[in-house]
Each structure stands twice: as C-alpha cells, then as structure tokens.
Design an enzyme around this catalytic site. Sequence first.
Site, mmCIF file in Angstrom:
data_model
loop_
_atom_site.group_PDB
_atom_site.id
_atom_site.type_symbol
_atom_site.label_atom_id
_atom_site.label_comp_id
_atom_site.label_asym_id
_atom_site.label_seq_id
_atom_site.Cartn_x
_atom_site.Cartn_y
_atom_site.Cartn_z
ATOM 1 N N ASN A 1 15.477 4.123 5.230
ATOM 2 C CA ASN A 1 15.770 2.691 5.306
ATOM 3 C C ASN A 1 17.267 2.432 5.344
ATOM 4 O O ASN A 1 18.051 3.130 4.707
ATOM 5 C CB ASN A 1 15.150 1.962 4.111
ATOM 6 C CG ASN A 1 13.638 2.066 4.140
ATOM 7 O OD1 ASN A 1 13.073 2.450 5.164
ATOM 8 N ND2 ASN A 1 12.988 1.751 3.042
ATOM 9 N N HIS B 1 19.351 7.333 7.971
ATOM 10 C CA HIS B 1 19.507 6.546 9.201
ATOM 11 C C HIS B 1 20.633 5.521 9.115
ATOM 12 O O HIS B 1 20.647 4.553 9.874
ATOM 13 C CB HIS B 1 18.181 5.854 9.560
ATOM 14 C CG HIS B 1 17.113 6.826 9.960
ATOM 15 N ND1 HIS B 1 15.791 6.483 10.105
ATOM 16 C CD2 HIS B 1 17.176 8.152 10.230
ATOM 17 C CE1 HIS B 1 15.085 7.554 10.454
ATOM 18 N NE2 HIS B 1 15.904 8.589 10.520
ATOM 19 N N ALA C 1 2.883 0.600 -2.038
ATOM 20 C CA ALA C 1 3.807 1.292 -2.951
ATOM 21 C C ALA C 1 4.119 0.459 -4.184
ATOM 22 O O ALA C 1 4.303 1.000 -5.281
ATOM 23 C CB ALA C 1 5.092 1.632 -2.200
HETATM 24 N N1 APR Z 1 3.459 0.325 0.768
HETATM 25 C C1 APR Z 1 3.503 1.543 1.364
HETATM 26 N N2 APR Z 1 3.463 1.704 2.699
HETATM 27 C C2 APR Z 1 3.368 0.611 3.464
HETATM 28 C C3 APR Z 1 3.299 -0.693 2.927
HETATM 29 C C4 APR Z 1 3.359 -0.818 1.502
HETATM 30 N N3 APR Z 1 3.308 -2.001 0.888
HETATM 31 N N4 APR Z 1 3.224 -1.582 3.951
HETATM 32 C C5 APR Z 1 3.227 -0.869 5.090
HETATM 33 N N5 APR Z 1 3.312 0.455 4.819
HETATM 34 C C6 APR Z 1 3.361 1.601 5.733
HETATM 35 C C7 APR Z 1 2.704 1.372 7.064
HETATM 36 O O1 APR Z 1 1.307 1.650 6.974
HETATM 37 C C8 APR Z 1 3.444 2.360 7.950
HETATM 38 O O2 APR Z 1 2.797 3.640 7.940
HETATM 39 O O3 APR Z 1 4.724 1.820 6.030
HETATM 40 C C9 APR Z 1 4.805 2.513 7.271
HETATM 41 C C10 APR Z 1 5.972 1.910 8.046
HETATM 42 O O4 APR Z 1 6.139 2.628 9.224
HETATM 43 P P1 APR Z 1 7.337 2.328 10.245
HETATM 44 O O5 APR Z 1 7.425 0.874 10.532
HETATM 45 O O6 APR Z 1 7.169 3.258 11.393
HETATM 46 O O7 APR Z 1 8.655 2.685 9.396
HETATM 47 P P2 APR Z 1 9.352 4.103 9.180
HETATM 48 O O8 APR Z 1 8.353 5.183 9.052
HETATM 49 O O9 APR Z 1 10.322 3.886 8.074
HETATM 50 O O10 APR Z 1 10.134 4.285 10.548
HETATM 51 C C11 APR Z 1 10.982 5.385 10.672
HETATM 52 O O11 APR Z 1 11.818 4.597 12.757
HETATM 53 O O12 APR Z 1 12.528 2.907 14.136
HETATM 54 C C12 APR Z 1 12.938 3.932 13.321
HETATM 55 O O13 APR Z 1 15.008 4.226 12.313
HETATM 56 C C13 APR Z 1 13.825 3.489 12.180
HETATM 57 O O14 APR Z 1 13.949 4.360 9.937
HETATM 58 C C14 APR Z 1 13.054 3.912 10.947
HETATM 59 C C15 APR Z 1 12.201 5.040 11.480
#
Ligand code: APR
Length: 255
Positions: free
Chosen positions: A114, A130, A242
């Site tokens: 994040n 990132h 979470a």
């Molecule tokens: N608690 C836990 N997980 C959750 C919750 C919650 N309350 N709400 C949503 N999620 C989960 C979703 O199910 C999903 O699997 O969080 C995940 C978010 O996924 P992404 O939007 O893909 O985010 P992330 O994995 O951090 O993305 C990675 O992608 O675009 C790039 O650089 C950006 O750091 C980012 C990277």
Amino acid sequence: MTLSTDTNLSKAVQVLKNAQRICILTGAGISAESGIPTFRDEQSGLWKSFRAEDLASIDAFNRDPKLVWSWYQWRRAEVKDKSPNPAHHALAKWQQHSVKADKPSQQLSLITQNVDDLHEQAGSSATHLHGELWKNHCSDCGMPYIAHIDTGSTELVECDACGGYVRPSIVWFGEMLPQRAWQVAQQSADNCDVFMSIGTSSIVYPAAGLAQVAKQNGATVIEINPHPTDSGLVDIQIPYPAGQALPALINQLGL
Ligand code: APR
C-alpha cells in the site's frame, strides 16, 4: 460458526504461537474498511472511465502528465482524511508487543504494497514495496521534492533543480521496486516460519512471489481475505474482513 469459534482461526493461532519469525504482507484490502477503495474495485466519480493500470505508468505520465498528476492529486484528496481501522491497530499492537517481549522474542516484519500511511498512523513500522503516496520526486533528475503540495491543486509542479515535472514517488507498472525495500521483503520471506497474506489479490509480481519463496522454505502460509484467492499456496484461509479477523487473532494470541 462465528469468527471467534472458526477452526481456521484457532489453527492460525496455534501456528503463530509457535512461530519465531513472521512475515506479513498487506495489500489494499487492509485499508478497505478505512474507506479507501481497493485497486481492483471499480473507480469512482470523475475517474470511472479510466483503469488504474492505464494511469500508473511512466508512459501514461509522459503522454499526458497533467492527467496522471490530477489522478494522483484526486487519490491524495480521497486518502487524506482516512484513519487506520482495527486491522491496522491490531497489527501495530502485535508489532509493538514483539519488540518489547523479552522471551521468547518473536520477529515480525510488516511489508506492505500500500502507498497510504495507515500502518504508520496506527504506530507500525512498515516496509513499502510500491512507494508512498505522500512523497514526490522529479521525473527527470530524480531529485526528491519536499515542499508541501496542496491536494486541491491539479497544476503540474516543476522541479527546483532542473524544471522537470514532479511525480509521485510510487512504483509504476514496469518500474523496479525500491532496492532496499525489496531486499528486506525477500530476506523476511526467505527466513520466516509463517507468512501472512492480508488483503491482497496476490496477482501483482514481484510482491506476489514472496509467498512462494516462503512456502518453498517450509513456512506455513495464512491468508486473511473475505474472498479467498486461488494461489494454491495457502495452508490456512481466514475468510473474513481484516478489520474483524486481526483483532480476533491477536486477542486469541493473548496480546
Ligand atoms: N479485508 C481483507 N481483504 C479484503 C477486504 C477486507 N476488508 N476487502 C477486500 N479485500 C481483498 C479483496 O478480496 C482483494 O483480494 O483485498 C484484495 C485487494 O486486491 P487488489 O485491489 O488487487 O489490491 P492489491 O493486492 O493490494 O494490489 C496489488 O496492484 O495495482 C497494483 O500497485 C498496486 O499495490 C497494488 C498492487
């Protein structure tokens, strides 16, 4: 079954009680309950017709710096007033406890994808893979730009040293991760007994590869995500938000 009686939560607690080195990787999902949309949620408002992937790149910035800068200024304005949620606070409490505890000391590394600063606001120290939303540097000479930039303005800002455009210090698609942060993350994944993946879709590499490294070295992989991923690596799924799962977990750990 409720969360507090969930057998997977109890399994996770048992494994974590016996672990000496824990590597935690967080993603956008941990900030979702603070009101920050995850990356793969649809964008809102003005930006509905854009995909984040099409704005977060050096090509997009070179093509239309004002568009990309305005998008980041909008994201900053969205994040500015957000506060850590119970998940960030639980991790901070755990991390602070692990530093204080004399025996047996548990090593806990917190790695995040994040770009917000909610882990820090909660009192954690996190390694940012990132980049960080509130930092800027020159897109030409790389010099950090430290003067305050008002989130209300979408005007491009120029570097004091060379006149190049200032950009957010975020790792864009196609760019290398910060070397030191990546080294810390790799070492911690390499050496952990337990790897926890929290709120990430686990599809963006190289961060997504950390769980593989940990697993290959014998670590137990725990995932907290209301929509379990199908990485095939997870030993213990905790399919809850979470903000509910982490407070319950540290409560059962006796912290
Ligand atoms: N608690 C836990 N997980 C959750 C919750 C919650 N309350 N709400 C949503 N999620 C989960 C979703 O199910 C999903 O699997 O969080 C995940 C978010 O996924 P992404 O939007 O893909 O985010 P992330 O994995 O951090 O993305 C990675 O992608 O675009 C790039 O650089 C950006 O750091 C980012 C990277």
